[in-house]
Design a protein around this motif. Structure first.
Motif, short mmCIF file in Angstrom:
data_model
loop_
_atom_site.label_atom_id
_atom_site.label_comp_id
_atom_site.label_asym_id
_atom_site.label_seq_id
_atom_site.Cartn_x
_atom_site.Cartn_y
_atom_site.Cartn_z
N LEU A 161 19.63 19.54 46.36
CA LEU A 161 19.28 18.13 46.17
C LEU A 161 17.77 17.91 46.23
O LEU A 161 17.24 17.04 45.54
CB LEU A 161 19.97 17.28 47.24
N ALA A 162 17.09 18.70 47.07
CA ALA A 162 15.66 18.52 47.23
C ALA A 162 14.89 18.80 45.94
O ALA A 162 13.81 18.27 45.73
CB ALA A 162 15.14 19.44 48.35
N ARG A 163 15.45 19.62 45.04
CA ARG A 163 14.82 19.90 43.75
C ARG A 163 15.37 19.01 42.65
O ARG A 163 14.67 18.61 41.74
CB ARG A 163 15.03 21.37 43.37
N LYS A 164 16.63 18.68 42.79
CA LYS A 164 17.29 17.91 41.74
C LYS A 164 16.78 16.47 41.66
O LYS A 164 16.70 15.90 40.58
CB LYS A 164 18.80 17.91 42.01
N TYR A 165 16.44 15.91 42.81
CA TYR A 165 16.06 14.50 42.85
C TYR A 165 14.57 14.31 43.11
O TYR A 165 14.17 13.45 43.87
CB TYR A 165 16.89 13.76 43.91
N ARG A 166 13.77 15.14 42.48
CA ARG A 166 12.33 14.95 42.57
C ARG A 166 11.92 13.79 41.67
O ARG A 166 12.40 13.68 40.54
CB ARG A 166 11.61 16.21 42.13
N PRO A 167 11.04 12.90 42.15
CA PRO A 167 10.67 11.72 41.35
C PRO A 167 9.86 12.11 40.13
O PRO A 167 9.04 13.02 40.17
CB PRO A 167 9.85 10.88 42.32
N GLN A 168 10.07 11.37 39.06
CA GLN A 168 9.36 11.63 37.82
C GLN A 168 8.37 10.53 37.47
O GLN A 168 7.60 10.67 36.52
CB GLN A 168 10.36 11.80 36.67
N THR A 169 8.41 9.41 38.20
CA THR A 169 7.44 8.33 38.00
C THR A 169 7.05 7.79 39.37
O THR A 169 7.73 8.01 40.38
CB THR A 169 8.03 7.18 37.17
N PHE A 170 5.95 7.03 39.42
CA PHE A 170 5.50 6.44 40.67
C PHE A 170 6.52 5.44 41.20
O PHE A 170 6.62 5.23 42.40
CB PHE A 170 4.14 5.77 40.49
N SER A 171 7.26 4.80 40.31
CA SER A 171 8.26 3.82 40.76
C SER A 171 9.39 4.48 41.53
O SER A 171 10.13 3.80 42.24
CB SER A 171 8.82 3.07 39.55
N GLU A 172 9.54 5.79 41.39
CA GLU A 172 10.60 6.50 42.08
C GLU A 172 10.17 7.03 43.44
O GLU A 172 10.99 7.55 44.19
CB GLU A 172 11.11 7.65 41.21
N LEU A 173 8.89 6.93 43.77
CA LEU A 173 8.42 7.31 45.10
C LEU A 173 8.91 6.28 46.12
O LEU A 173 8.99 5.09 45.83
CB LEU A 173 6.90 7.36 45.15
N ILE A 174 9.22 6.72 47.31
CA ILE A 174 9.61 5.78 48.36
C ILE A 174 8.62 5.88 49.51
O ILE A 174 8.13 6.94 49.85
CB ILE A 174 11.05 6.04 48.87
N GLY A 175 8.30 4.72 50.08
CA GLY A 175 7.51 4.68 51.29
C GLY A 175 6.01 4.83 51.11
O GLY A 175 5.29 4.91 52.10
#
Length: 592
Positions: free
Chosen positions: A52-66
């Motif tokens: 999961l740690a590789r699968k759900y890497r963000p691809q845009t700044f909007s997907e960053l959390i925190g």
């Protein structure tokens, strides 16, 4: 110098879906788009499982959390064309330092789906530069692992290469991970280039130990401190991922995973992966809180709490036996003392009214609350100091097991010693001489839970004695030197019900943050029983004693003012004032 991420998972670099990058590490998403992950499968295109740690890497700044502050700063800088030539991302593991660097590379080199776009905080992810950067194959985005390339020669390659323009991108970008690992000479060699690089070059640094980066480098970079992700945000993020994966998970279980992650999205996703696998073994696939506790070893707290209870009971032989039993099960002495320190910490936080740890089950919380009611603050602080000293000794001891035995015995025999204030009272009451305490197993150190709590309980053959009424209770507090509590109860406490050991009240004014805990402890020491204290704001309440006194004073003053003699005096002297004795003294002091 090669890109260390290109072939991280195999000898061949098979084509990858640009919306699902292979080199994904553990940063979170606020909203996980359907294109970023398959809903119910973590299999890569070649059939290999992707964590999961590789699968759900963000691809845009909007997907960053925190990291909203950093994203806003970068967005404004891009819009105003005020881009720094060097950025440094710092923070704990797994909060998105390298991911942010790659997203900046995308943002600066994105050309849009029509090929006419410029730098943007929202890269399209569809153009050739975005896809190439996502797949780690862009020729103008060079990633370097400073842990493996630490010397001057490695930096010299960068210095030579920056002179040449980018091959196909708008900017040539150097991403140096764990930059603090560069040698002093390598840093010095980079300084001039870092201060005045060509316009087409950007440097992006990432480090977990910013204190090891020379100040001369820091002063040449625009620095972003990435924050730990909160438990609430991580829990929400993990719930979204579990839903995407088609996994049922209890909210409490996800909260436990988020707490264990300690602010790191990557750590949390790794733990969630393990929890899902653990749940599958039980058949139904649901991730439960109890399974997570068992998986993380939180159930071992029960053994620590059992040892702590034996310490409170003062049973030296049982303490040593339990410590040896845990040692045989593989618990290291240092970890055992550390667990006891954590227990004292939980008790102290519970005593001051902090929210309960979500990692604890209900029975454990009740036990902690019970201990917190029995133990005074001096006793808890003394336990902490004794265990902390023992932790230091065990850490450097040649024989840790023997050192832990001695530390535990010191707690058994030393925690019940009176503090300086209590010792002064004993000396005063005994006329300056203390009698020798009787010896024997039951009294060798006064090592009972009652003695450790420093709260004398009444004899079991007698009923507890309570003040007859509320004013008598306030007076008793003053006689026991609880001056602050006496004043607070007298001035702002309005009585709803007085039925010892139950007290229901309202407050007419502000009180100390520790008022309730201090009052509960004082009443317990006075009566030997735990009081039930409840504040009811919607019930009928009698006025406080101060309000009663003020009302009586106002009534008396009104009666005096209605007196014919006083009326005649005010008629003769219109500017006169009617003052009580306290007001007269105040005026005298003011004019003295």
């Amino acid at each position: 110098m090669t890109d260390s991420h290109d072939l991280a998972d195999g000898a061949t670099a098979a084509p990858r879906d640009p919306d699902m990058p292979e080199d994904a590490l553990g940063l979170g998403l606020s909203e996980i788009p359907e294109t970023a992950a398959e809903p119910k499968s973590a299999l890569a295109s070649d059939g290999a499982y992707r964590v999961l740690a590789r699968k759900y890497r963000p691809q845009t700044f909007s997907e960053l959390i925190g990291q909203d502050a950093m994203v806003q700063t970068l967005g404004n800088a891009i819009k105003r064309d005020r881009l720094a030539h060097a950025f440094l991302m710092t923070g704990v593991r797994g909060v998105g330092k390298t991911s942010t660097a790659r997203l900046i590379a995308k943002a600066l080199n994105c050309i849009g789906e029509d090929g006419q776009g410029g730098p943007t905080i929202s890269p399209c992810g569809k153009c050739e530069p975005c896809e190439a950067i996502a797949e780690g194959r862009h020729i103008d985005v060079i990633e370097m692992d400073a842990a493996s390339n630490t010397g001057v020669d490695d930096v010299r390659e960068i210095i030579e290469a920056v002179r040449y323009a980018a091959v196909s991108a708008r900017y040539k970008i150097y991403i140096i991970d764990e930059v603090h690992m560069l040698t002093k000479n390598a840093f010095n060699a980079l300084l001039k280039t870092l201060e005045e690089p060509p316009a087409h070059v950007k440097f992006l640094f990432a480090t977990t130990e910013v204190n090891k980066v020379p100040i001369t480098v820091l002063s040449r970079c625009q620095r972003f401190d990435l924050k730990r992700i909160t438990v609430e945000l991580l829990t929400e993020h993990f719930a979204q991922i579990a839903d995407k994966e088609g996994i049922k998970a209890e909210t409490e279980a996800l909260t436990l995973v988020a707490q264990a992650a300690e602010g790191s999205v990557r750590d949390g996703l790794s733990i969630l992966d393990q929890a899902i696998a653990h749940a599958d073994l039980d058949g139904d696939g649901t991730v439960t809180a109890q399974q997570v506790r068992d998986m993380l070893g939180l159930a071992d707290r029960g053994a620590v709490r059992r040892l702590f209870g034996l310490l409170l009971a003062g049973d030296a032989q049982a303490v040593i036996a339990e410590a040896r039993a845990q040692y045989r099960l593989g618990v290291e002495p240092l970890a055992m003392i550390g667990g006891l320190l954590s227990e004292v910490h939980h008790l102290t936080l519970s005593k001051i009214g902090s929210p309960s740890d979500a990692a604890l089950d209900e029975a454990t919380r009740q036990q902690i609350d019970e201990y917190a009611d029995k133990l005074s603050f001096p006793a808890l602080h003394r336990l902490w100091q004794l265990l902390l000293k023992g932790h230091e000794e065990v850490a450097r001891a040649a024989i840790p097991l023997a050192a832990s035995d001695m530390a535990l015995l010191r707690v058994v025999h030393g925690a019940s010693m009176p503090d300086p204030g209590e010792l002064a009272k004993l000396l005063q009451n005994s006329g300056g001489a203390l009698s020798q305490p009787p010896s024997g197993p039951a009294t060798a150190a006064g090592n009972s839970e009652q003695a450790l709590a420093e709260t004398p309980a009444p004899p079991s053959s007698q009923s507890p004695q309570f003040p007859a009424d509320f004013p008598s209770l306030i007076e008793a507090l003053g006689q026991q030197n609880y001056v602050s509590l006496e004043s607070t109860l007298r001035d702002v406490m309005r009585l709803v019900e007085y039925a010892p050991p139950r007290l229901v009240y309202q407050l007419s004014g502000p009180v100390s943050p520790h008022f309730l805990n201090d009052l509960r402890e004082a009443l317990f020491k006075m009566s030997g029983v735990k009081w039930d204290l409840e504040e009811k704001t919607d019930a009928d309440a009698a006025p406080s004693l101060l309000e009663v006194e003020q009302a009586e004073a106002d009534a008396n003053k009104k009666a005096i003012m209605e007196s014919p003699l006083v009326k005649a005096a005010f008629a003769a002297f219109p500017d006169a004032e009617l003052l009580d004795s306290n007001e007269i003294e105040d005026k005298r002091s003011a004019t003295a």
